[in-house]
Design a protein around this motif. Structure first.
Motif, PDB file in Angstrom:
ATOM      1  N   THR A   1       0.859  -1.180   0.000  1.00  0.00           N
ATOM      2  CA  THR A   1       0.000   0.000   0.000  1.00  0.00           C
ATOM      3  C   THR A   1       0.896   1.231   0.000  1.00  0.00           C
ATOM      4  O   THR A   1       1.781   1.371   0.849  1.00  0.00           O
TER       5      THR A   1
ATOM      6  N   PHE B   1      -9.796  -4.245  -5.933  1.00  0.00           N
ATOM      7  CA  PHE B   1      -9.366  -2.929  -5.466  1.00  0.00           C
ATOM      8  C   PHE B   1     -10.577  -1.995  -5.520  1.00  0.00           C
ATOM      9  O   PHE B   1     -11.199  -1.835  -6.571  1.00  0.00           O
TER      10      PHE B   1
ATOM     11  N   ASN C   1      -9.331   3.619   0.567  1.00  0.00           N
ATOM     12  CA  ASN C   1      -9.211   2.487  -0.347  1.00  0.00           C
ATOM     13  C   ASN C   1      -9.351   1.171   0.403  1.00  0.00           C
ATOM     14  O   ASN C   1      -9.082   1.074   1.599  1.00  0.00           O
TER      15      ASN C   1
ATOM     16  N   ILE D   1      -8.658  -3.187  -0.250  1.00  0.00           N
ATOM     17  CA  ILE D   1      -8.148  -4.296  -1.056  1.00  0.00           C
ATOM     18  C   ILE D   1      -8.683  -5.584  -0.457  1.00  0.00           C
ATOM     19  O   ILE D   1      -8.453  -5.871   0.719  1.00  0.00           O
TER      20      ILE D   1
END
Length: 209
Positions: A96, A163, A150, A152
Motif C-alpha cells: 500500500t 481494489f 481504499n 483491497i
C-alpha cells in the motif's frame, strides 16, 4: 475573364494531382501489406506460450491463497499462492503506497534464479512512499486491507484481488480466472511442449530460459 479561367484550371489540376498522389500512396501501402512474408512469423500453434494462454478457460483458475502463510507488515502483506494443477507455490506481495496507490508482485516462492526487476532511478525517481495499512477482516475466505479511502480484498479460492475506492470496485485481478503465471523451469533437450489442461501443467522450457 481569361485570367479567371486559368486560375480555375490550375486549381482543378492541383486537385487531380493530389488525388493521384493519394491513390499511389494507397497502392504502395497495399503492396507492402501483401508483400510481408508470413513464414518469418510464428503462428499461435507454433508457440507454446500462445497455445497455453489460449487453452485457459474462464472460471477455471487453478490458483488458491494459502491463508496459513499470511504475513502482515505495516504497509505490506505477503501470502503464498498454490497452483493446484502442478503444485507450484508462488509468493504474492501487496504494497500500500501513498497517493491512493497499490502495488502487487507475484513471483515463484523458490525461483530457479532471480527475475529481473527495474531498479529505482531507471523509471521512478526513487522507491514509492509507503502507506500504513489496516487489516479489517480476515477469514478462510479471504482478507480485507484498508488504507486511506481504499480497500483491497484478497479472495482465497479461487484467487482474486478486488481494489475498491470509496467502496466502488476500480480494478479486479483474475476476475475471470484467466491468470496464468509461467514459472521458470530447467530446459530439457528435445522435450515436446504439451499444452496443459486448464492452464496448469508444464511451462515451455524453451521460453523460460
Amino acid at each position: 475573364m481569361m485570367a479567371l479561367s486559368i486560375h480555375d484550371w490550375c486549381r482543378r489540376f492541383k486537385s487531380q494531382i493530389m488525388r493521384i498522389d493519394s491513390f499511389l500512396v494507397f497502392l504502395l501501402l497495399i503492396s507492402q501489406v501483401f508483400g510481408v512474408n508470413k513464414e518469418n512469423f510464428k503462428t499461435c500453434d507454433q508457440s507454446g506460450f500462445c497455445k497455453r494462454q489460449r487453452a485457459m478457460e474462464p472460471g477455471k483458475s487453478p490458483y488458491v491463497v494459502l491463508m496459513d502463510s499470511i504475513n502482515v507488515k505495516s504497509s505490506k502483506i505477503e501470502v503464498q499462492l498454490l497452483n493446484k494443477a502442478n503444485d507450484v507455490r508462488l509468493l504474492l506481495e501487496v504494497f500500500t503506497l501513498a497517493h491512493n496507490t497499490a502495488r502487487i508482485k507475484i513471483n515463484e516462492l523458490q525461483p530457479l534464479k532471480p527475475r529481473y526487476e527495474i531498479p529505482p532511478g531507471d523509471v521512478l525517481l526513487g522507491e514509492p512512499m509507503q502507506q500504513q495499512l489496516t487489516v479489517t477482516d480476515k477469514s478462510k475466505s479471504g482478507v480485507t486491507l484498508t488504507f486511506e479511502n481504499n480497500k483491497i480484498v484478497i479472495h482465497t479460492d479461487p484467487f482474486r484481488i478486488d481494489f475498491l475506492v470509496n467502496e466502488t470496485p476500480v480494478v479486479i485481478i483474475n476476475a475471470q480466472g484467466l491468470l496464468k503465471f509461467e514459472h521458470l523451469q530447467t530446459k530439457v533437450q528435445g522435450k515436446q511442449d504439451p499444452v496443459p489442461n486448464e492452464g496448469g501443467g508444464d511451462s515451455n522450457a524453451d521460453e523460460q530460459q
